[in-house]
Motif scaffolding. Sequence first.
Motif, PDB file in Angstrom:
ATOM      1  N   GLN A 174      34.812 -27.052 -50.827  1.00 19.70           N
ATOM      2  CA  GLN A 174      34.862 -26.868 -49.373  1.00 19.70           C
ATOM      3  C   GLN A 174      33.613 -26.177 -48.849  1.00 19.70           C
ATOM      4  O   GLN A 174      33.091 -26.525 -47.783  1.00 19.70           O
ATOM      5  CB  GLN A 174      36.101 -26.055 -48.996  1.00 19.70           C
ATOM      6  N   LEU A 175      33.104 -25.199 -49.605  1.00 15.84           N
ATOM      7  CA  LEU A 175      31.902 -24.485 -49.169  1.00 15.84           C
ATOM      8  C   LEU A 175      30.698 -25.425 -49.113  1.00 15.84           C
ATOM      9  O   LEU A 175      29.883 -25.351 -48.184  1.00 15.84           O
ATOM     10  CB  LEU A 175      31.621 -23.308 -50.110  1.00 15.84           C
ATOM     11  N   LEU A 176      30.582 -26.319 -50.093  1.00 20.91           N
ATOM     12  CA  LEU A 176      29.486 -27.296 -50.069  1.00 20.91           C
ATOM     13  C   LEU A 176      29.606 -28.222 -48.865  1.00 20.91           C
ATOM     14  O   LEU A 176      28.622 -28.476 -48.153  1.00 20.91           O
ATOM     15  CB  LEU A 176      29.481 -28.111 -51.361  1.00 20.91           C
ATOM     16  N   VAL A 177      30.796 -28.722 -48.615  1.00 15.93           N
ATOM     17  CA  VAL A 177      31.023 -29.624 -47.483  1.00 15.93           C
ATOM     18  C   VAL A 177      30.711 -28.925 -46.171  1.00 15.93           C
ATOM     19  O   VAL A 177      29.964 -29.443 -45.321  1.00 15.93           O
ATOM     20  CB  VAL A 177      32.480 -30.141 -47.477  1.00 15.93           C
ATOM     21  N   ASP A 178      31.286 -27.742 -45.977  1.00 13.45           N
ATOM     22  CA  ASP A 178      31.098 -27.009 -44.719  1.00 13.45           C
ATOM     23  C   ASP A 178      29.630 -26.673 -44.476  1.00 13.45           C
ATOM     24  O   ASP A 178      29.154 -26.718 -43.329  1.00 13.45           O
ATOM     25  CB  ASP A 178      31.926 -25.718 -44.730  1.00 13.45           C
ATOM     26  N   SER A 179      28.907 -26.357 -45.558  1.00 12.99           N
ATOM     27  CA  SER A 179      27.489 -26.009 -45.427  1.00 12.99           C
ATOM     28  C   SER A 179      26.663 -27.213 -45.000  1.00 12.99           C
ATOM     29  O   SER A 179      25.791 -27.110 -44.123  1.00 12.99           O
ATOM     30  CB  SER A 179      26.961 -25.451 -46.749  1.00 12.99           C
ATOM     31  N   LEU A 180      26.940 -28.365 -45.607  1.00 14.28           N
ATOM     32  CA  LEU A 180      26.168 -29.570 -45.276  1.00 14.28           C
ATOM     33  C   LEU A 180      26.421 -30.027 -43.844  1.00 14.28           C
ATOM     34  O   LEU A 180      25.558 -30.672 -43.228  1.00 14.28           O
ATOM     35  CB  LEU A 180      26.507 -30.695 -46.256  1.00 14.28           C
ATOM     36  N   LYS A 181      27.589 -29.696 -43.326  1.00  7.67           N
ATOM     37  CA  LYS A 181      27.916 -30.083 -41.941  1.00  7.67           C
ATOM     38  C   LYS A 181      27.046 -29.355 -40.923  1.00  7.67           C
ATOM     39  O   LYS A 181      26.892 -29.809 -39.785  1.00  7.67           O
ATOM     40  CB  LYS A 181      29.395 -29.801 -41.647  1.00  7.67           C
ATOM     41  N   THR A 182      26.485 -28.219 -41.335  1.00 11.01           N
ATOM     42  CA  THR A 182      25.787 -27.358 -40.372  1.00 11.01           C
ATOM     43  C   THR A 182      24.271 -27.521 -40.384  1.00 11.01           C
ATOM     44  O   THR A 182      23.589 -26.920 -39.548  1.00 11.01           O
ATOM     45  CB  THR A 182      26.103 -25.876 -40.655  1.00 11.01           C
ATOM     46  N   ILE A 183      23.736 -28.312 -41.328  1.00 13.84           N
ATOM     47  CA  ILE A 183      22.279 -28.383 -41.474  1.00 13.84           C
ATOM     48  C   ILE A 183      21.809 -29.828 -41.615  1.00 13.84           C
ATOM     49  O   ILE A 183      22.561 -30.700 -42.053  1.00 13.84           O
ATOM     50  CB  ILE A 183      21.811 -27.595 -42.726  1.00 13.84           C
ATOM     51  N   PRO A 184      20.538 -30.086 -41.252  1.00 18.25           N
ATOM     52  CA  PRO A 184      19.962 -31.387 -41.618  1.00 18.25           C
ATOM     53  C   PRO A 184      19.689 -31.404 -43.112  1.00 18.25           C
ATOM     54  O   PRO A 184      19.296 -30.387 -43.689  1.00 18.25           O
ATOM     55  CB  PRO A 184      18.650 -31.420 -40.806  1.00 18.25           C
ATOM     56  N   HIS A 185      19.923 -32.523 -43.759  1.00 12.48           N
ATOM     57  CA  HIS A 185      19.732 -32.603 -45.214  1.00 12.48           C
ATOM     58  C   HIS A 185      19.467 -34.046 -45.604  1.00 12.48           C
ATOM     59  O   HIS A 185      19.632 -34.975 -44.801  1.00 12.48           O
ATOM     60  CB  HIS A 185      20.972 -32.076 -45.951  1.00 12.48           C
ATOM     61  N   GLN A 186      19.081 -34.241 -46.882  1.00  7.48           N
ATOM     62  CA  GLN A 186      18.830 -35.594 -47.379  1.00  7.48           C
ATOM     63  C   GLN A 186      19.739 -35.940 -48.552  1.00  7.48           C
ATOM     64  O   GLN A 186      19.451 -36.865 -49.319  1.00  7.48           O
ATOM     65  CB  GLN A 186      17.361 -35.732 -47.791  1.00  7.48           C
ATOM     66  N   VAL A 187      20.837 -35.211 -48.694  1.00 11.11           N
ATOM     67  CA  VAL A 187      21.777 -35.471 -49.790  1.00 11.11           C
ATOM     68  C   VAL A 187      22.441 -36.831 -49.566  1.00 11.11           C
ATOM     69  O   VAL A 187      23.049 -37.069 -48.525  1.00 11.11           O
ATOM     70  CB  VAL A 187      22.849 -34.369 -49.892  1.00 11.11           C
ATOM     71  N   LYS A 188      22.319 -37.691 -50.556  1.00  6.97           N
ATOM     72  CA  LYS A 188      22.866 -39.054 -50.436  1.00  6.97           C
ATOM     73  C   LYS A 188      24.044 -39.309 -51.373  1.00  6.97           C
ATOM     74  O   LYS A 188      24.763 -40.288 -51.225  1.00  6.97           O
ATOM     75  CB  LYS A 188      21.771 -40.088 -50.745  1.00  6.97           C
ATOM     76  N   HIS A 189      24.249 -38.406 -52.348  1.00  2.00           N
ATOM     77  CA  HIS A 189      25.197 -38.711 -53.420  1.00  2.00           C
ATOM     78  C   HIS A 189      25.767 -37.412 -53.969  1.00  2.00           C
ATOM     79  O   HIS A 189      25.027 -36.450 -54.180  1.00  2.00           O
ATOM     80  CB  HIS A 189      24.445 -39.467 -54.532  1.00  2.00           C
ATOM     81  N   ILE A 190      27.068 -37.359 -54.204  1.00  3.36           N
ATOM     82  CA  ILE A 190      27.661 -36.260 -54.958  1.00  3.36           C
ATOM     83  C   ILE A 190      28.392 -36.840 -56.160  1.00  3.36           C
ATOM     84  O   ILE A 190      29.132 -37.824 -56.045  1.00  3.36           O
ATOM     85  CB  ILE A 190      28.622 -35.385 -54.131  1.00  3.36           C
ATOM     86  N   ILE A 191      28.146 -36.245 -57.309  1.00  4.08           N
ATOM     87  CA  ILE A 191      28.809 -36.651 -58.549  1.00  4.08           C
ATOM     88  C   ILE A 191      29.603 -35.439 -59.011  1.00  4.08           C
ATOM     89  O   ILE A 191      29.024 -34.426 -59.410  1.00  4.08           O
ATOM     90  CB  ILE A 191      27.794 -37.091 -59.626  1.00  4.08           C
ATOM     91  N   ALA A 192      30.903 -35.533 -58.939  1.00  5.95           N
ATOM     92  CA  ALA A 192      31.758 -34.379 -59.205  1.00  5.95           C
ATOM     93  C   ALA A 192      32.525 -34.550 -60.509  1.00  5.95           C
ATOM     94  O   ALA A 192      33.017 -35.640 -60.829  1.00  5.95           O
ATOM     95  CB  ALA A 192      32.740 -34.173 -58.061  1.00  5.95           C
ATOM     96  N   ALA A 193      32.633 -33.456 -61.240  1.00  8.02           N
ATOM     97  CA  ALA A 193      33.476 -33.458 -62.435  1.00  8.02           C
ATOM     98  C   ALA A 193      34.931 -33.588 -62.026  1.00  8.02           C
ATOM     99  O   ALA A 193      35.367 -33.033 -61.017  1.00  8.02           O
ATOM    100  CB  ALA A 193      33.266 -32.166 -63.219  1.00  8.02           C
ATOM    101  N   SER A 194      35.675 -34.338 -62.818  1.00  4.99           N
ATOM    102  CA  SER A 194      37.123 -34.418 -62.699  1.00  4.99           C
ATOM    103  C   SER A 194      37.648 -34.432 -64.130  1.00  4.99           C
ATOM    104  O   SER A 194      36.930 -34.062 -65.054  1.00  4.99           O
ATOM    105  CB  SER A 194      37.541 -35.654 -61.903  1.00  4.99           C
ATOM    106  N   ALA A 195      38.884 -34.839 -64.325  1.00  2.00           N
ATOM    107  CA  ALA A 195      39.451 -34.758 -65.677  1.00  2.00           C
ATOM    108  C   ALA A 195      40.489 -35.834 -65.900  1.00  2.00           C
ATOM    109  O   ALA A 195      41.169 -36.286 -64.971  1.00  2.00           O
ATOM    110  CB  ALA A 195      40.081 -33.383 -65.899  1.00  2.00           C
ATOM    111  N   ILE A 196      40.617 -36.241 -67.176  1.00  4.35           N
ATOM    112  CA  ILE A 196      41.639 -37.225 -67.525  1.00  4.35           C
ATOM    113  C   ILE A 196      43.033 -36.594 -67.476  1.00  4.35           C
ATOM    114  O   ILE A 196      44.025 -37.289 -67.697  1.00  4.35           O
ATOM    115  CB  ILE A 196      41.383 -37.868 -68.904  1.00  4.35           C
TER     116      ILE A 196
END
Length: 301
Positions: free
Chosen positions: A95-117
Motif C-alpha cells: 500500500q505504501l508503494l502504491v500510495d507513494s506512486l500516486k503522488t509523484i511523476p514517475h517512469q515505473v512501468k512494471h511491478i514484479i511481486a513475490a507471491s507463494a504457492i
Amino acid sequence: MRVLITGATGLIGKQIVKICHKKGIHVSYLSTNKTKISTDKNYHGFYWNPIRKEIDIACFNDVDAIIHLAGATVSKRWTSSYKKEILSSRLETTQLLVDSLKTIPHQVKHIIAASAIGIYPDSLSNYYDETNSEGDDTFLSDVVKQWEAAVDVFSELSIIVSKIRIGLVLSNKGGALPELVKPIKLGFGAAFGSGDSWQSWIHITDVARIFIFVIQHHLGGVYNAVAPNPVTNQELTKLSAKVLEKPLFLPNIPKPLMNVILGDMHSLLFLSQRVSSKKIEDSGFHFKYHHLQPALESLLK
C-alpha cells in the motif's frame, strides 16, 4: 535500466541483486535499517518505514520496474500476533508503494511481486497451474489471496503487474534446506508424515532468474516459480541423504509430534502441493536445474 527492490537483503533479494549487477541493471533498494544504506550508483539504498508510512520518495528516481519481495518470514512460530504481522507486512508495504506512486511523476512501468504457492490447497492428487487461484480457507491461502489483491492495485496506475508464486526455495545460504539437512548430517534424518506430500521446489538461482526474465520480457500476470519436476517429501529426504552420503534409518516423523513442537506452523512441513512450471517455460524460460539431485549437488557438495 534501473529496478527498485524491496527485500533486497533477503535470501532471494541478494541473488536477484547479483544477477542485476552481472547484467548491468542498476539497483535501488528500500531498507528499514539506515546503517544498511549504500550510495553506490548501481546499488543505491533508500530508507523506509512502512509501519509509520515513511518512505524516501527519491527511491523512485529513474526506476523502470519494481521487484517487491518484502514480507515477514512464515518460517517462525505462528502466534496470533505473528500471523497478523505476516499479513500486515505484505499489505502495508504494498500500500505504501502504491500510495507513494500516486503522488509523484514517475517512469515505473512494471511491478514484479513475490507471491507463494501457499494459495493452492493441500492435495496428493491435484496438479496446480496459475488458473487455480480460488485457494481455500487456510491461513496461508488467505494471506496469498490478500497479498495478490493488494498488488493488483498497481494496474490502476497503468503499471504492468506480475505475481511470482514461489515454491520451496533451495539454497545453502538460508531458507529450508539447511534446516532440512541438519538432522541428516547428524544421522537423524527422516521424512515427515507418510512422506507422500508433494514438494514443489526451485533452486535459488532459478527463482532469481525468473524475476529478471519476467522484467526483460515484459510479462504480466501470474507465474509459478517451481522446477519442472516436483518430488515427494520422502524423495527429497532420501536424495538429500544420498548427496550427503548419510544413512537414513529412522521412521518418518508423525504430524502430531510436529504440531506439539511447532504449533500451527507445522502445516508448512506437511502441505502437499504439486505445481506446474509450464506457463513460465512456455514463455521461453529455461531452467538451469530441472531435477532435484543436480540441484542438491550444486548446493551441498
